[in-house]
Design a protein around this motif. Structure first.
Motif, PDB file in Angstrom:
ATOM      1  N   LEU A   1      -6.112  -0.682  -5.860  1.00  0.00           N
ATOM      2  CA  LEU A   1      -5.471   0.782  -5.144  1.00  0.00           C
ATOM      3  C   LEU A   1      -5.742   1.299  -3.741  1.00  0.00           C
ATOM      4  N   ALA A   2      -7.409   0.562  -3.057  1.00  0.00           N
ATOM      5  CA  ALA A   2      -7.713   1.157  -2.149  1.00  0.00           C
ATOM      6  C   ALA A   2      -8.479  -0.118  -2.115  1.00  0.00           C
TER       7      ALA A   2
ATOM      8  N   ILE B   1       0.703  -1.623  -0.292  1.00  0.00           N
ATOM      9  CA  ILE B   1      -0.052   0.050   0.154  1.00  0.00           C
ATOM     10  C   ILE B   1       0.799   1.262  -0.087  1.00  0.00           C
ATOM     11  N   ILE B   2       0.837   1.967  -0.854  1.00  0.00           N
ATOM     12  CA  ILE B   2       2.028   3.108  -1.241  1.00  0.00           C
ATOM     13  C   ILE B   2       1.090   4.604  -0.408  1.00  0.00           C
TER      14      ILE B   2
ATOM     15  N   ASP C   1      -5.427   5.986   2.494  1.00  0.00           N
ATOM     16  CA  ASP C   1      -4.969   4.632   1.480  1.00  0.00           C
ATOM     17  C   ASP C   1      -5.229   5.521  -0.264  1.00  0.00           C
ATOM     18  N   CYS C   2      -6.560   6.287   0.139  1.00  0.00           N
ATOM     19  CA  CYS C   2      -6.808   6.718  -1.091  1.00  0.00           C
ATOM     20  C   CYS C   2      -7.042   8.764  -1.290  1.00  0.00           C
TER      21      CYS C   2
HETATM   22 NA    NA Z   1      -3.938   3.485  -1.626  1.00  0.00          NA
END
Ligand code: NA
Ligand SMILES: NC(=O)C1=CN([C@@H]2O[C@H](COP(=O)(O)OP(=O)(O)OC[C@H]3O[C@@H](n4cnc5c(N)ncnc54)[C@H](O)[C@@H]3O)[C@@H](O)[C@H]2O)C=CC1
Ligand SMILES: C[N+](C)(C)CCCC(=O)O
Length: 504
Positions: free
Chosen positions: A189-190, A30-31, A99-100
Motif C-alpha cells: 500500500l505504500a 499505486i492509488i 502514497d499513503c
Molecule cells: Na499508496
C-alpha cells in the motif's frame, strides 16, 4: 516548506545493488488515497525474486566488502544514506504524502526521523567495534573466555504502510549497523519511498546485496521470505493476524522473529491536571495524528468523571480547528485513510459501535467538503461499554472512544482491559500517581503528560498481543546480532577426567 513538483519514479526491484525486473514481470498500481486515481505502479516480487535476493544477500555476507567490514566502515555508509535523505527531504516527504495520504508536515517529520535513525545507528555501529569481542573473566587459571557479537546473517524485514520509510528504517538501519545483509519487504500500500531508499543505497555505493528491496504482496513476496531456509530472522511490524501467520511459518524452521503488532492504547486523564488544554491537545494528537493510523495511538480515553463533561466540551472546540484537506495543502492536520479497504474498515467500526448502542459524539462520517478520497472525520464515541468492539479492537483510523472512571483502581482496570500491550499514557500533575500507573500499566511504552513523542534512543515495542522484541535504541541493534561464546582451555596439562595411560 515549498512543495516541490515531483514525479513518481518508475522502479524495479532493488536486488544485488541494481534494479531488476521481477521474474514474473508483475506490477501493482499505486492509488492515491487523496484522489482515488492511479498515480503510478510498483514492481510485484514473487518467490522467484525472493530466492534471487536471498542469494545476493548471502553473497554479500561472504564478500569482504560487506562481510568483513568494521562497524566504523558501515557507519560511513549509514551517514551517507542519512545525508542523501536530508538532501532529498522535501521530495521524499511529498512522495510519502502522495502514497499513503499523511500530511506533508508529518511526512517531513518522518524524513527527519529517518535521517536521525541512520545517524544514530551509525554511532552504534562504530561503538560496536570495541564491543565486538568482550572478555569474560572467570577467575580461573585454566580457562580464558570471551563473547563475540557477530551479524546474525540474512534478515527479512517486513514493514507496514503507516510510516512507510520510517518503519523500514527502524529495521534497516540497525540491521546494516550490525553487519547483516537484509531483504526489505515494504507494504504494497505504500512502497514508493522505500524504493527510493534503494536508489540512495546505489548512489552511496552500499555494497551489492547488503540491502535488497522487494516490493509486492504479503502472501507472494512476504511469505516466501519468512519460510526461506536461508533467511535467519524476520522482523515484522503490522497487523496481529499477519503476525500470527509469520510466527507460525517461522516456527517450522525455528526461525527467530520480532513482532510489533499494534494496539488499543489507553490515555488516562485525572482531574488534577492544571492545564486542561494541554491534556486535550495531547489526547487529540494521540488519536488523530497520521489520521489515527498509528500502532501506538491512544484510542481509548479514560477520563475522570468529575471533569468529563468539561473535558469533552473542550475536545469538541479543539476538534473544529483540525483542518481536513488534501494532505499536501498547507496546515492540513488530517489527511485521508491509506486505501479504500482501510477506509471501509474504519467506517464499519463506527457503524458497528452505533449498532451496539454507543453514541457518536462527533464525526463518524466522510467530511462533506471532501468529494473524493478516503477521508473520515475525527470521531469521538461515548456511551461505550467494555464488551463493545470499538473498545476492544484496533480501528487504525481517527476514532477515539471514551469511558469515565471514579477511582484510581477503576482507571487501572480499564487501562489494562485489553489484549494489547503496546503503549499507555497518563495525564496528571501528581508524580506519585504517575509512578503507580507506570508500574500498573501492562505495556512497553508509557507516556506521562503527553502521547506519541518517540525518540530513537529508547526501546520501542510491546507485550501481550502487541508482540515482543524491541526496535530502536541499543535494543534495536541487539535484534541483529548473534552472540557467540568462546571458551579456551589454557593449561598445558590434560584435563584429568580420565585416567591417563602415561601415568602409573
Ligand atoms: Na499508496
Ligand atoms: N502495528 C502497526 O504499526 C500496524 C498495524 N496495522 C493493522 O493491520 C490492519 C491491516 O493492515 P494491513 O496492511 O493488512 O497489515 P498487514 O499486517 O497485512 O501488512 C503488514 C506487512 O505484512 C505483509 N504481509 C501480509 N501478509 C503476509 C504474509 N502472509 N506473510 C508475510 N508478510 C505478509 C504486508 O505485505 C505488509 O508488508 C490495520 O487496520 C491495522 O489495524 C497495519 C499497519 C501497521
Ligand atoms: C511514534 N510514531 C508515531 C512516530 C511512530 C509510531 C510507529 C508505529 O505506528 O508503528
Amino acid at each position: 516548506m515549498a512543495i516541490p513538483n515531483v514525479r513518481i519514479p518508475s522502479r524495479q526491484l532493488y536486488i544485488d545493488g541494481e534494479w531488476r525486473e521481477p521474474v514474473k514481470k508483475n506490477r501493482i498500481p499505486i492509488i492515491s488515497p487523496a484522489t482515488e486515481e492511479i498515480i503510478g505502479e510498483i514492481p510485484a516480487a514473487t518467490e522467484e525474486d525472493v530466492d534471487i535476493a536471498v542469494e545476493a544477500a548471502r553473497r554479500a555476507l561472504a564478500r569482504d566488502d560487506w562481510g568483513s567490514t568494521t562497524g566504523a566502515q558501515r557507519a560511513k555508509y549509514l551517514r551517507a544514506i542519512a545525508a542523501k535523505i536530508l538532501e532529498r527531504k522535501s521530495e521524499l516527504a511529498k512522495l510519502e504524502s502522495l502514497d499513503c495520504g499523511k500530511t506533508l508536515f508529518e511526512a517531513a517529520w518522518d524524513m527527519d526521523d529517518v535521517a536521525a535513525s541512520f545517524e544514530y545507528y551509525a554511532d552504534l555501529a562504530e561503538a560496536l567495534d570495541s564491543k565486538r569481542k568482550t572478555p569474560v573473566d572467570l577467575h580461573l587459571d585454566s580457562f580464558k573466555t570471551y563473547v563475540l557479537r557477530e551479524p546474525l546473517g540474512v534478515v527479512g524485514l517486513i514493514t507496514p504502510w503507516n510510516y512507510p520509510l520510517l518503519m523500514a528504517t527502524w529495521k534497516v538501519a540497525p540491521a546494516l549497523a550490525a553487519g547483516c545483509a537484509a531483504i526489505l519487504k515494504p507494504s504494497e500500500l505504500a512502497s514508493i519511498t522505500c524504493l527510493e531508499l534503494g536508489e540512495i543505497c546505489r548512489e552511496v555505493g552500499l555494497p551489492p546485496g547488503a540491502l535488497n528491496i522487494l516490493t509486492g504482496l504479503g502472501p507472494e513476496a512476504g511469505a516466501p521470505l519468512v519460510s526461506h531456509p536461508h533467511v535467519d530472522k524476520i522482523a515484522f511490524t503490522g497487523s496481529g493476524a499477519t503476525g500470527v501467520k509469520i510466527m507460525t511459518a517461522a516456527a517450522q524452521l525455528v526461525k527467530p522473529v520480532t513482532l510489533e503488532l499494534g494496539g488499543k492504547s489507553p490515555i488516562v486523564v485525572f482531574d488534577d491536571i492544571d492545564n486542561l488544554d494541554l491534556a486535550v491537545e495531547w489526547t487529540l494528537f494521540g488519536c488523530f495524528a497520521n489520521a489515527g493510523q498509528v500502532c501506538s495511538a491512544t484510542s481509548r480515553l479514560i477520563l475522570q468523571e468529575s471533569i468529563a463533561s468539561e473535558f469533552l466540551e473542550r475536545l469538541l472546540l479543539w476538534i473544529k480547528n483540525i483542518k481536513i484537506s488534501d494532505p499536501l495543502e498547507e496546515d492540513c492536520k488530517l489527511g485521508p485513510i491509506v486505501s479504500s479497504g482501510q477506509y471501509e474498515k474504519v467506517l464499519k467500526f463506527i457503524s458497528k459501535a452505533k449498532d451496539e448502542g454507543a453514541t457518536i459524539l462527533c464525526g463518524g462520517e466522510r467530511p462533506q467538503h471532501m468529494k473524493k478520497g478516503y477521508y473520515v472525520q475525527p470521531t469521538i464515541i461515548t456511551d461505550v461499554n467494555t464488551s463493545m468492539e470499538i473498545w476492544k479492537e484496533e480501528v487504525f483510523g481517527p476514532v477515539l472512544c471514551v469511558k469515565t472512571f471514579k477511582t484510581e483502581e477503576e482507571a487501572i482496570e480499564l487501562a489494562n482491559d485489553t489484549k494489547y500491550g503496546l503503549a499507555s499514557a497518563i495525564m496528571s500533575k501528581d508524580v506519585e500517581t504517575c509512578e503507580r500507573f507506570t508500574k500498573a500499566f501492562q505495556t512497553g511504552i508509557i507516556w506521562f503528560n503527553c502521547s506519541q513523542p518517540t525518540f530513537t534512543q529508547l526501546p520501542w515495542g510491546g507485550r501481550k498481543r502487541s508482540g515482543f522484541g524491541r526496535d530502536l535504541g541499543e535494543w534495536g541493534l541487539e535484534n541483529y546480532l548473534n552472540i557467540k561464546q568462546v571458551t579456551q582451555y589454557t593449561s598445558v596439562e590434560p584435563w584429568a577426567f580420565y585416567k591417563s595411560p602415561s601415568k602409573v
